[in-house]
Design a protein around this motif. Structure first.
Motif, PDB file in Angstrom:
ATOM      1  N   TYR A  38      12.099 -17.888   3.177  1.00  9.19           N
ATOM      2  CA  TYR A  38      10.769 -17.316   3.373  1.00  9.19           C
ATOM      3  C   TYR A  38       9.863 -17.500   2.145  1.00  9.19           C
ATOM      4  O   TYR A  38       8.719 -17.949   2.264  1.00  9.19           O
ATOM      5  CB  TYR A  38      10.897 -15.829   3.743  1.00  9.19           C
ATOM      6  CG  TYR A  38       9.564 -15.180   3.957  1.00  9.19           C
ATOM      7  CD1 TYR A  38       8.884 -15.325   5.166  1.00  9.19           C
ATOM      8  CD2 TYR A  38       8.942 -14.458   2.939  1.00  9.19           C
ATOM      9  CE1 TYR A  38       7.630 -14.762   5.353  1.00  9.19           C
ATOM     10  CE2 TYR A  38       7.695 -13.887   3.123  1.00  9.19           C
ATOM     11  CZ  TYR A  38       7.053 -14.042   4.335  1.00  9.19           C
ATOM     12  OH  TYR A  38       5.810 -13.502   4.506  1.00  9.19           O
ATOM     13  N   LYS A  54      -2.344 -11.859  -2.392  1.00  8.43           N
ATOM     14  CA  LYS A  54      -1.610 -10.612  -2.664  1.00  8.43           C
ATOM     15  C   LYS A  54      -2.096  -9.978  -3.967  1.00  8.43           C
ATOM     16  O   LYS A  54      -2.213  -8.751  -4.055  1.00  8.43           O
ATOM     17  CB  LYS A  54      -0.105 -10.886  -2.696  1.00  8.43           C
ATOM     18  CG  LYS A  54       0.460 -11.134  -1.295  1.00  8.43           C
ATOM     19  CD  LYS A  54       1.886 -11.663  -1.313  1.00  8.43           C
ATOM     20  CE  LYS A  54       2.401 -11.896   0.111  1.00  8.43           C
ATOM     21  NZ  LYS A  54       3.574 -12.778   0.149  1.00  8.43           N
ATOM     22  N   ALA A  73       6.357  -3.604   6.858  1.00 12.19           N
ATOM     23  CA  ALA A  73       6.617  -5.035   7.054  1.00 12.19           C
ATOM     24  C   ALA A  73       6.707  -5.715   5.686  1.00 12.19           C
ATOM     25  O   ALA A  73       6.213  -6.823   5.493  1.00 12.19           O
ATOM     26  CB  ALA A  73       5.538  -5.686   7.936  1.00 12.19           C
ATOM     27  N   ASP A  97      10.760  -2.439   6.458  1.00 12.84           N
ATOM     28  CA  ASP A  97      10.577  -3.546   7.396  1.00 12.84           C
ATOM     29  C   ASP A  97      11.472  -3.272   8.607  1.00 12.84           C
ATOM     30  O   ASP A  97      12.486  -2.590   8.493  1.00 12.84           O
ATOM     31  CB  ASP A  97      11.000  -4.883   6.745  1.00 12.84           C
ATOM     32  CG  ASP A  97      10.424  -6.097   7.468  1.00 12.84           C
ATOM     33  OD1 ASP A  97       9.490  -6.717   6.931  1.00 12.84           O
ATOM     34  OD2 ASP A  97      10.896  -6.412   8.578  1.00 12.84           O
ATOM     35  N   ILE A  98      11.106  -3.824   9.744  1.00 13.51           N
ATOM     36  CA  ILE A  98      11.947  -3.658  10.945  1.00 13.51           C
ATOM     37  C   ILE A  98      13.154  -4.594  10.887  1.00 13.51           C
ATOM     38  O   ILE A  98      14.144  -4.378  11.571  1.00 13.51           O
ATOM     39  CB  ILE A  98      11.114  -3.930  12.221  1.00 13.51           C
ATOM     40  CG1 ILE A  98      11.789  -3.306  13.449  1.00 13.51           C
ATOM     41  CG2 ILE A  98      10.842  -5.411  12.432  1.00 13.51           C
ATOM     42  CD1 ILE A  98      10.927  -3.355  14.711  1.00 13.51           C
ATOM     43  N   ASN A  99      13.076  -5.631  10.035  1.00 15.34           N
ATOM     44  CA  ASN A  99      14.094  -6.679  10.036  1.00 15.34           C
ATOM     45  C   ASN A  99      15.024  -6.532   8.832  1.00 15.34           C
ATOM     46  O   ASN A  99      14.601  -6.660   7.676  1.00 15.34           O
ATOM     47  CB  ASN A  99      13.407  -8.049  10.012  1.00 15.34           C
ATOM     48  CG  ASN A  99      14.399  -9.175  10.146  1.00 15.34           C
ATOM     49  OD1 ASN A  99      15.286  -9.329   9.318  1.00 15.34           O
ATOM     50  ND2 ASN A  99      14.253  -9.958  11.190  1.00 15.34           N
ATOM     51  N   ASP A 123      10.475   0.690  12.144  1.00 10.11           N
ATOM     52  CA  ASP A 123       9.509   0.065  13.037  1.00 10.11           C
ATOM     53  C   ASP A 123       8.155   0.730  12.806  1.00 10.11           C
ATOM     54  O   ASP A 123       8.036   1.953  12.923  1.00 10.11           O
ATOM     55  CB  ASP A 123       9.990   0.286  14.490  1.00 10.11           C
ATOM     56  CG  ASP A 123       9.059  -0.330  15.518  1.00 10.11           C
ATOM     57  OD1 ASP A 123       7.963  -0.800  15.149  1.00 10.11           O
ATOM     58  OD2 ASP A 123       9.432  -0.322  16.702  1.00 10.11           O
ATOM     59  N   ALA A 124       7.147  -0.086  12.518  1.00 10.82           N
ATOM     60  CA  ALA A 124       5.808   0.446  12.249  1.00 10.82           C
ATOM     61  C   ALA A 124       5.265   1.261  13.422  1.00 10.82           C
ATOM     62  O   ALA A 124       4.402   2.114  13.240  1.00 10.82           O
ATOM     63  CB  ALA A 124       4.859  -0.705  11.957  1.00 10.82           C
ATOM     64  N   ALA A 140       1.199  -6.478   4.808  1.00  6.41           N
ATOM     65  CA  ALA A 140       0.758  -7.852   4.531  1.00  6.41           C
ATOM     66  C   ALA A 140       1.444  -8.807   5.498  1.00  6.41           C
ATOM     67  O   ALA A 140       2.680  -8.880   5.553  1.00  6.41           O
ATOM     68  CB  ALA A 140       1.103  -8.243   3.091  1.00  6.41           C
ATOM     69  N   PHE A 141       0.653  -9.522   6.280  1.00  6.29           N
ATOM     70  CA  PHE A 141       1.130 -10.546   7.208  1.00  6.29           C
ATOM     71  C   PHE A 141       2.175 -10.000   8.189  1.00  6.29           C
ATOM     72  O   PHE A 141       3.060 -10.736   8.631  1.00  6.29           O
ATOM     73  CB  PHE A 141       1.669 -11.765   6.424  1.00  6.29           C
ATOM     74  CG  PHE A 141       0.642 -12.325   5.480  1.00  6.29           C
ATOM     75  CD1 PHE A 141      -0.481 -12.958   5.976  1.00  6.29           C
ATOM     76  CD2 PHE A 141       0.764 -12.179   4.099  1.00  6.29           C
ATOM     77  CE1 PHE A 141      -1.456 -13.444   5.126  1.00  6.29           C
ATOM     78  CE2 PHE A 141      -0.209 -12.665   3.233  1.00  6.29           C
ATOM     79  CZ  PHE A 141      -1.321 -13.295   3.755  1.00  6.29           C
TER      80      PHE A 141
HETATM   81  C1  LIG Z   1       5.322 -12.725   7.558  1.00 10.97           C
HETATM   82  S1  LIG Z   1       6.434 -11.433   7.106  1.00 10.97           S
HETATM   83  C2  LIG Z   1       5.556 -10.604   5.809  1.00 10.97           C
HETATM   84  C3  LIG Z   1       6.429 -10.135   4.681  1.00 10.97           C
HETATM   85  C4  LIG Z   1       5.692  -9.621   3.445  1.00 10.97           C
HETATM   86  N1  LIG Z   1       4.876  -8.476   3.750  1.00 10.97           N
HETATM   87  C5  LIG Z   1       4.838 -10.690   2.807  1.00 10.97           C
HETATM   88  O1  LIG Z   1       3.621 -10.560   2.834  1.00 10.97           O
HETATM   89  O2  LIG Z   1       5.381 -11.662   2.297  1.00 10.97           O
HETATM   90  C6  LIG Z   1       6.206 -10.362   8.473  1.00 10.97           C
HETATM   91  C7  LIG Z   1       7.182  -9.193   8.507  1.00 10.97           C
HETATM   92  O3  LIG Z   1       6.774  -8.281   9.547  1.00 10.97           O
HETATM   93  C8  LIG Z   1       7.941  -7.642   9.994  1.00 10.97           C
HETATM   94  N2  LIG Z   1       7.676  -6.921  11.247  1.00 10.97           N
HETATM   95  C9  LIG Z   1       7.431  -7.449  12.467  1.00 10.97           C
HETATM   96  N3  LIG Z   1       7.267  -6.464  13.376  1.00 10.97           N
HETATM   97  C10 LIG Z   1       7.412  -5.282  12.715  1.00 10.97           C
HETATM   98  C11 LIG Z   1       7.364  -3.917  13.104  1.00 10.97           C
HETATM   99  N4  LIG Z   1       7.137  -3.551  14.371  1.00 10.97           N
HETATM  100  N5  LIG Z   1       7.559  -2.959  12.160  1.00 10.97           N
HETATM  101  C12 LIG Z   1       7.803  -3.309  10.874  1.00 10.97           C
HETATM  102  N6  LIG Z   1       7.871  -4.590  10.442  1.00 10.97           N
HETATM  103  C13 LIG Z   1       7.675  -5.571  11.348  1.00 10.97           C
HETATM  104  C14 LIG Z   1       8.919  -8.793  10.117  1.00 10.97           C
HETATM  105  O4  LIG Z   1      10.247  -8.370  10.224  1.00 10.97           O
HETATM  106  C15 LIG Z   1       8.624  -9.595   8.848  1.00 10.97           C
HETATM  107  O5  LIG Z   1       9.478  -9.260   7.786  1.00 10.97           O
END
Ligand SMILES: C[S@@+](CC[C@H](N)C(=O)[O-])C[C@H]1O[C@@H](n2cnc3c(N)ncnc32)[C@H](O)[C@@H]1O
Length: 250
Positions: A38, A54, A73, A97-99, A123-124, A140-141
């Motif tokens: 990533y 950022k 996230a 984060d959810i993951n 989970d958000a 972020a993202f």
């Molecule tokens: C593109 S990454 C961004 C990571 C970090 N914030 C960054 O900017 O580098 C998106 C993240 O959103 C998380 N995500 C997706 N759905 C989510 C949810 N419902 N609740 C929390 N996190 C979530 C994913 O697991 C992933 O790690």
């Protein structure tokens, strides 16, 4: 945004229409697949620009030493790390984060930099925190990948103190003259970079598609306002490739 289609609720996963119960599973698949590459891919795809976006977000966050912050996230932890370094030991940054795979990458990275933060799988759309717990919430993202963005935003409003701020950094709608070049880059170059550097073309095609399906600057401003934020400022970055939405709970 989800839609009702007979008995089934559907939503978008990139350009596909899927049962909304499927979306979270598919998104998890994407981030399980990309987690180990990533950070490298962020630098490759954005030519390092994600660091500037950022850094700008951290400047706007303007945190104080006793601030209580929730990073949603948070993934591999860029914002959590920057926030915690600025706040110091008197405040709190929750890296969530959810993951679990993304979170583990992030936690290892934070620990390698000497930063031990509370790290939580959550989970958000269902935040496990009491009302009015935080001064600042950042995402972020991440919002783009959520099934019910309205529910997630309402949860972010719920856990913020009155006067607290939400910072949403996300891909947005690029300025009109740049669109042909941006589309070419997104659909011709990005998936190939995914294939070369991460052996994963599909996840980077999803990235390009999900950006197109995400609300533009004004639509997202309206969505944030409709879910608990009295005032929302929009900062366009890099001609709208990315936007920072700053919502105030008031
Ligand atoms: C593109 S990454 C961004 C990571 C970090 N914030 C960054 O900017 O580098 C998106 C993240 O959103 C998380 N995500 C997706 N759905 C989510 C949810 N419902 N609740 C929390 N996190 C979530 C994913 O697991 C992933 O790690």
């Amino acid at each position: 945004m989800s839609r009702h289609n007979g008995g089934m609720s559907t939503t978008h996963f990139g350009f596909q229409t899927v049962d909304e119960r499927e979306k979270a599973r598919k998104v998890r698949g994407v981030f399980d697949a990309v987690a180990s590459r990533y950070d490298l891919m962020n630098d490759v795809m954005s030519g390092g620009l994600h660091r500037v976006w950022k850094a700008y977000t951290l400047t706007v966050a303007n945190v104080r030493p006793d601030d209580q912050v929730l990073d949603i996230a948070g993934g591999t932890g860029d914002l959590s790390l920057g926030l915690a370094a600025r706040i110091g030991p008197g405040g709190l940054v929750c890296h969530t984060d959810i993951n679990e795979t993304m979170l583990r990458e992030g936690r290892t990275r934070l620990l390698d930099k000497g930063m031990a933060l509370p790290t939580l799988v959550c989970d958000a759309e269902h935040l496990p925190f009491p009302d009015e717990r935080f001064d600042l919430v950042t995402v972020a993202f991440g919002l783009r990948n959520m099934t019910h963005k309205d529910r997630a935003l309402a949860e972010m409003a719920r856990v913020l103190k009155p006067g607290g701020r939400l910072l949403v950094l996300e891909f947005s709608r690029v300025a009109e003259p740049l669109r042909p070049a941006y589309d070419w880059y997104s659909f011709q170059v990005l998936p190939r970079l995914g294939a070369w550097f991460a052996n994963d073309e599909a996840s980077y095609r999803y990235l390009a598609e999900s950006i197109r399906m995400h609300p533009d600057q004004e639509a997202l401003r309206a969505l944030i306002k409709a879910n608990g934020f009295g005032h929302v400022d929009v900062h366009n970055l890099t001609a709208g490739v990315v936007a920072l939405h700053v919502g105030t709970k008031c």
